[in-house]
Enzyme design. Structure first.
Site, PDB file in Angstrom:
ATOM      1  N   LYS A 189       0.877  -1.182   0.000  1.00 39.95           N
ATOM      2  CA  LYS A 189       0.000   0.000   0.000  1.00 39.95           C
ATOM      3  C   LYS A 189       0.904   1.219   0.000  1.00 39.95           C
ATOM      4  O   LYS A 189       1.409   1.644   1.037  1.00 39.95           O
ATOM      5  CB  LYS A 189      -0.879  -0.015   1.259  1.00 39.95           C
ATOM      6  CG  LYS A 189      -2.241   0.642   1.120  1.00 39.95           C
ATOM      7  CD  LYS A 189      -2.219   2.117   0.760  1.00 39.95           C
ATOM      8  CE  LYS A 189      -2.029   3.006   1.969  1.00 39.95           C
ATOM      9  NZ  LYS A 189      -1.755   4.416   1.576  1.00 39.95           N
ATOM     10  N   GLY A 242       6.446   4.717   8.386  1.00 42.91           N
ATOM     11  CA  GLY A 242       5.709   5.970   8.333  1.00 42.91           C
ATOM     12  C   GLY A 242       5.807   6.679   9.665  1.00 42.91           C
ATOM     13  O   GLY A 242       6.742   6.444  10.434  1.00 42.91           O
ATOM     14  N   SER A 243       4.825   7.511   9.939  1.00 41.08           N
ATOM     15  CA  SER A 243       4.906   8.334  11.153  1.00 41.08           C
ATOM     16  C   SER A 243       4.600   7.511  12.401  1.00 41.08           C
ATOM     17  O   SER A 243       3.894   6.499  12.356  1.00 41.08           O
ATOM     18  CB  SER A 243       3.913   9.483  11.037  1.00 41.08           C
ATOM     19  OG  SER A 243       2.607   8.958  10.918  1.00 41.08           O
ATOM     20  N   THR A 244       5.093   8.005  13.510  1.00 42.84           N
ATOM     21  CA  THR A 244       4.830   7.371  14.807  1.00 42.84           C
ATOM     22  C   THR A 244       3.329   7.350  15.100  1.00 42.84           C
ATOM     23  O   THR A 244       2.784   6.362  15.588  1.00 42.84           O
ATOM     24  CB  THR A 244       5.610   8.141  15.895  1.00 42.84           C
ATOM     25  OG1 THR A 244       7.004   7.905  15.649  1.00 42.84           O
ATOM     26  CG2 THR A 244       5.252   7.697  17.292  1.00 42.84           C
ATOM     27  N   GLY A 247       1.820   4.667  13.095  1.00 42.40           N
ATOM     28  CA  GLY A 247       2.327   3.395  13.617  1.00 42.40           C
ATOM     29  C   GLY A 247       1.506   2.930  14.813  1.00 42.40           C
ATOM     30  O   GLY A 247       1.140   1.752  14.937  1.00 42.40           O
ATOM     31  N   GLU A 265       8.530   0.938  11.472  1.00 44.63           N
ATOM     32  CA  GLU A 265       9.692   1.810  11.243  1.00 44.63           C
ATOM     33  C   GLU A 265       9.138   3.220  11.206  1.00 44.63           C
ATOM     34  O   GLU A 265       8.524   3.618  10.217  1.00 44.63           O
ATOM     35  CB  GLU A 265      10.340   1.500   9.884  1.00 44.63           C
ATOM     36  CG  GLU A 265      10.930   0.119   9.748  1.00 44.63           C
ATOM     37  CD  GLU A 265      12.224  -0.026  10.519  1.00 44.63           C
ATOM     38  OE1 GLU A 265      12.746   0.984  11.024  1.00 44.63           O
ATOM     39  OE2 GLU A 265      12.693  -1.165  10.622  1.00 44.63           O
ATOM     40  N   CYS A 300      13.742   9.885   7.420  1.00 41.77           N
ATOM     41  CA  CYS A 300      13.409   9.503   8.800  1.00 41.77           C
ATOM     42  C   CYS A 300      14.595   9.650   9.732  1.00 41.77           C
ATOM     43  O   CYS A 300      14.446  10.055  10.873  1.00 41.77           O
ATOM     44  CB  CYS A 300      12.893   8.073   8.822  1.00 41.77           C
ATOM     45  SG  CYS A 300      14.014   6.933   8.029  1.00 41.77           S
ATOM     46  N   GLU A 398       9.192  15.960  14.892  1.00 42.59           N
ATOM     47  CA  GLU A 398       9.753  15.656  13.576  1.00 42.59           C
ATOM     48  C   GLU A 398       9.147  16.596  12.539  1.00 42.59           C
ATOM     49  O   GLU A 398       7.949  16.583  12.305  1.00 42.59           O
ATOM     50  CB  GLU A 398       9.432  14.199  13.209  1.00 42.59           C
ATOM     51  CG  GLU A 398      10.142  13.767  11.958  1.00 42.59           C
ATOM     52  CD  GLU A 398       9.777  12.358  11.529  1.00 42.59           C
ATOM     53  OE1 GLU A 398       8.593  11.986  11.640  1.00 42.59           O
ATOM     54  OE2 GLU A 398      10.674  11.640  11.059  1.00 42.59           O
TER      55      GLU A 398
HETATM   56  P1  NAD Z   1       2.313   8.506   7.319  1.00 43.25           P
HETATM   57  O1  NAD Z   1       2.377   7.803   8.625  1.00 43.25           O
HETATM   58  O2  NAD Z   1       1.395   9.652   7.187  1.00 43.25           O
HETATM   59  O3  NAD Z   1       1.905   7.486   6.158  1.00 43.25           O
HETATM   60  C1  NAD Z   1       2.583   6.281   5.967  1.00 43.25           C
HETATM   61  C2  NAD Z   1       1.638   5.287   5.339  1.00 43.25           C
HETATM   62  O4  NAD Z   1       0.560   5.056   6.244  1.00 43.25           O
HETATM   63  C3  NAD Z   1       1.014   5.770   4.031  1.00 43.25           C
HETATM   64  O5  NAD Z   1       0.912   4.686   3.139  1.00 43.25           O
HETATM   65  C4  NAD Z   1      -0.360   6.245   4.465  1.00 43.25           C
HETATM   66  O6  NAD Z   1      -1.331   6.163   3.454  1.00 43.25           O
HETATM   67  C5  NAD Z   1      -0.677   5.272   5.584  1.00 43.25           C
HETATM   68  N1  NAD Z   1      -1.642   5.820   6.544  1.00 43.25           N
HETATM   69  C6  NAD Z   1      -1.844   7.125   6.856  1.00 43.25           C
HETATM   70  N2  NAD Z   1      -2.859   7.242   7.742  1.00 43.25           N
HETATM   71  C7  NAD Z   1      -3.304   5.990   7.996  1.00 43.25           C
HETATM   72  C8  NAD Z   1      -4.332   5.461   8.820  1.00 43.25           C
HETATM   73  N3  NAD Z   1      -5.125   6.247   9.540  1.00 43.25           N
HETATM   74  N4  NAD Z   1      -4.493   4.117   8.849  1.00 43.25           N
HETATM   75  C9  NAD Z   1      -3.713   3.313   8.104  1.00 43.25           C
HETATM   76  N5  NAD Z   1      -2.745   3.751   7.282  1.00 43.25           N
HETATM   77  C10 NAD Z   1      -2.534   5.086   7.234  1.00 43.25           C
HETATM   78  O7  NAD Z   1       3.820   8.880   6.965  1.00 43.25           O
HETATM   79  P2  NAD Z   1       4.346   9.662   5.695  1.00 43.25           P
HETATM   80  O8  NAD Z   1       3.957  11.087   5.881  1.00 43.25           O
HETATM   81  O9  NAD Z   1       3.976   8.956   4.444  1.00 43.25           O
HETATM   82  O10 NAD Z   1       5.921   9.483   5.856  1.00 43.25           O
HETATM   83  C11 NAD Z   1       6.656  10.240   6.711  1.00 43.25           C
HETATM   84  C12 NAD Z   1       6.946   9.471   7.989  1.00 43.25           C
HETATM   85  O11 NAD Z   1       7.588   8.223   7.680  1.00 43.25           O
HETATM   86  C13 NAD Z   1       7.917  10.207   8.867  1.00 43.25           C
HETATM   87  O12 NAD Z   1       7.468  10.164  10.195  1.00 43.25           O
HETATM   88  C14 NAD Z   1       9.207   9.419   8.700  1.00 43.25           C
HETATM   89  O13 NAD Z   1      10.093   9.544   9.771  1.00 43.25           O
HETATM   90  C15 NAD Z   1       8.696   8.046   8.530  1.00 43.25           C
HETATM   91  N6  NAD Z   1       9.722   7.177   7.898  1.00 43.25           N
HETATM   92  C16 NAD Z   1      10.380   6.258   8.673  1.00 43.25           C
HETATM   93  C17 NAD Z   1      11.365   5.451   8.119  1.00 43.25           C
HETATM   94  C18 NAD Z   1      12.092   4.426   8.951  1.00 43.25           C
HETATM   95  O14 NAD Z   1      12.703   3.522   8.372  1.00 43.25           O
HETATM   96  N7  NAD Z   1      12.078   4.510  10.263  1.00 43.25           N
HETATM   97  C19 NAD Z   1      11.674   5.576   6.759  1.00 43.25           C
HETATM   98  C20 NAD Z   1      10.986   6.519   5.999  1.00 43.25           C
HETATM   99  C21 NAD Z   1      10.002   7.312   6.585  1.00 43.25           C
END
Ligand code: NAD
Length: 498
Positions: A189, A242-244, A247, A265, A300, A398
């Site tokens: 996804k 993605g974001s904390t 997560g 992650e 990240c 962040e």
């Molecule tokens: P995000 O958490 O907004 O989205 C990540 C994914 O989750 C997307 O596919 C999004 O569609 C999905 N998502 C969003 N809301 C959701 C919900 N309510 N229910 C289920 N899925 C949902 O993050 P982003 O803005 O795409 O990416 C930035 C974040 O990713 C930053 O916090 C960054 O630090 C983190 N990141 C971490 C790593 C790592 O390896 N630790 C690597 C890259 C990015």
């Protein structure tokens, strides 16, 4: 390397497919709904992308499950699975220009980075697991002589990979490689901001011989497609980057549904600590600047908190500013561009609001702090705040943009305390000539990854991931296979033979 004009010409004629990839074919969302995929540099709509929702998730999970249970992939020999993954990686390499262009158009990443980093490393990740999987052995436990206890790793089943927009294909590839190598079916996804490369490589996966239903890509919004995957009773594991904040939602979805395994992650606010005896201040300053400005700061593990020992503070910050001032921000398709636009309007507003917060909290703005004059699109200048206190929101939250916070420290103990005063624990940098100090500090840092006298180094053989609210579970290396396999212990009673 193509010129900027040639890249733009290719962009005009590029075929962009926004359909989902389910059970071996491209198709629309069941609802027929789409969302626009927009180029953040020009505002041009690149594609109308299938807005998949719970109905599509349900259908895809059924195909993925059927493929898994049929054994067409899960019971294929590891050597053969590996060969097909290597073929898949080769196809990604063969299409690297097209994929790099798609990535740069989709998220505004400079083409030089998409071409030299994102796409080749994505291929490398998939190839690495393809080459590794037929070298992974099970175990025999040291039980007593009347029994034989075998411990083997079995694929989990259907794995959903929910990934972010900052390194769209690369973050997906860190999941796709080990998930598929272990014999699972996968549903990727992609983030709604960046679906194009994952959708494009789905056809390459098929061409490489990955059977229908084993590799699926479902674009859609997080709250609909993402949530439906997180709550689905027949998804066995979610691997999330993605974001904390999101997560934590996946932990909740798992608890409310089938207790699926979740690995996370998440975000970071990584400290980069420069001691007065750093081996080479120019190298450290260049690494500190690129540690935050690379990929527009949308990284990240960005070294967003620069901790500098008081004695070298003025001189060191001046060197960082020099690098920041010379970074070329502009058209992502210009091969000389080093920083592109922020991925979309809402992220741009988020970054600008943090810059305002930094000013309001009394941090000293040394460079940047504005949108880039004269350019359309979501461009922000490389920005450095000095005299930041670790309690300010620009030091704690962040930002995920090109904004560096410089914090001074006096002693090693201060540096460790400041570095660890954060909810995050993804990565950290330490610059010192003293080996004792280097180990003392790196042992004391609460971070999943520590770089000593370097920053942002990576290799497929080394695990990547965080502690605290940066998540748990590791991408890369053989350790990633642990997330996508279950251990089975088989006891065999040995009767005595006359
Ligand atoms: P995000 O958490 O907004 O989205 C990540 C994914 O989750 C997307 O596919 C999004 O569609 C999905 N998502 C969003 N809301 C959701 C919900 N309510 N229910 C289920 N899925 C949902 O993050 P982003 O803005 O795409 O990416 C930035 C974040 O990713 C930053 O916090 C960054 O630090 C983190 N990141 C971490 C790593 C790592 O390896 N630790 C690597 C890259 C990015």
């Amino acid at each position: 390397m193509k010129t900027v004009a040639e890249w733009h010409q290719q962009a005009q004629t590029l075929a962009v497919n926004g359909q989902a990839f389910i059970n071996g074919s491209y198709c629309s969302a069941a609802s027929g709904k789409t969302f626009d995929c927009v180029d953040p540099a020009s505002g041009r709509v690149l594609a109308h992308v299938a807005a998949c929702d719970a109905a599509d998730v349900d259908r895809t999970v059924r195909f993925a499950r059927a493929a898994f249970e049929s054994g067409v992939w899960s019971r294929m020999s590891p050597a053969e699975r590996g060969r097909r993954l290597v073929r898949f990686a080769d196809l990604i390499d063969r299409h690297s220009e097209e994929l790099a262009l798609l990535e740069s158009l989709d998220v505004g990443k400079p083409i030089r980075d998409s071409l030299a980093v994102d796409i080749p490393l994505a291929a490398k990740a998939i190839r690495w697991y393809g080459e590794a999987i037929d070298k992974v052995y099970g175990e025999i436990a040291p039980t007593d002589s009347s029994t034989m206890a075998l411990i083997k790793r079995e694929p989990i089943g259907v794995v959903a990979a929910v990934v972010p927009w900052n390194f769209p294909l690369l973050m997906a590839a860190w999941k796709i490689g080990p998930v598929l190598a272990a014999g699972n079916s996968i549903i990727v996804k992609p983030a709604e901001q960046s679906p194009l490369t994952a959708l494009r490589v789905a056809a390459l996966a098929s061409e490489a011989g990955i059977p229908d239903g084993v590799f699926n890509v479902l674009p859609g919004y997080g709250e609909t497609a993402g949530q439906a995957l997180g709550r689905h009773p027949d998804v066995d594991a979610v691997t999330f980057t993605g974001s904390t904040e999101v997560g934590k939602l996946f932990l909740r979805y798992a608890g409310d549904s089938n207790m699926k395994r979740v690995s996370l992650e998440c975000g970071g606010k990584s400290p980069n600590i420069v001691f007065k005896d750093a081996p080479d201040l120019d190298t450290a300053a260049t690494a500190a600047a690129w540690g935050i400005f690379y990929n527009q700061g949308e990284v990240c593990n960005a070294g967003s908190r620069l901790l500098v020992q008081r004695e070298i503070h003025d001189e060191f910050v001046e060197r960082v500013l020099q690098v920041a001032r010379t970074i070329k921000v502009g058209d992502p398709l210009d091969p000389s561009t080093e920083m592109g636009p922020i991925v979309d309007r809402s992220q741009l507003e988020r970054v600008l609001s943090y810059i305002e917060a930094g000013k309001a909290e009394g941090a000293q703005l040394r460079v940047g702090g504005e949108r880039l004059a004269g350019l359309q699109g979501n461009f922000v200048q490389p920005t450095v705040f000095d005299t930041v206190s670790n309690t300010m929101c620009i030091a704690q939250e962040e930002i995920f943009g090109p904004v560096l916070s410089v914090i001074q420290f006096d002693t090693t103990a201060d540096a460790i305390a400041l570095a660890n005063e954060t909810q995050y624990g993804l990565a950290a940098g330490v610059w010192t000539r003293d080996i004792n100090n280097a180990f003392h500090v790196s042992n004391a840092l609460k971070a999943g990854v520590v770089w000593v006298n370097c920053f942002d180094k990576g290799d497929m053989s080394v695990p990547f991931g965080g502690v605290k609210q940066s998540g748990f579970g590791r991408d890369k290396s053989l350790h990633a296979l642990e997330k996508y396999t279950d251990l089975k212990s088989t006891w065999v009673h040995l009767s005595s033979v006359d």
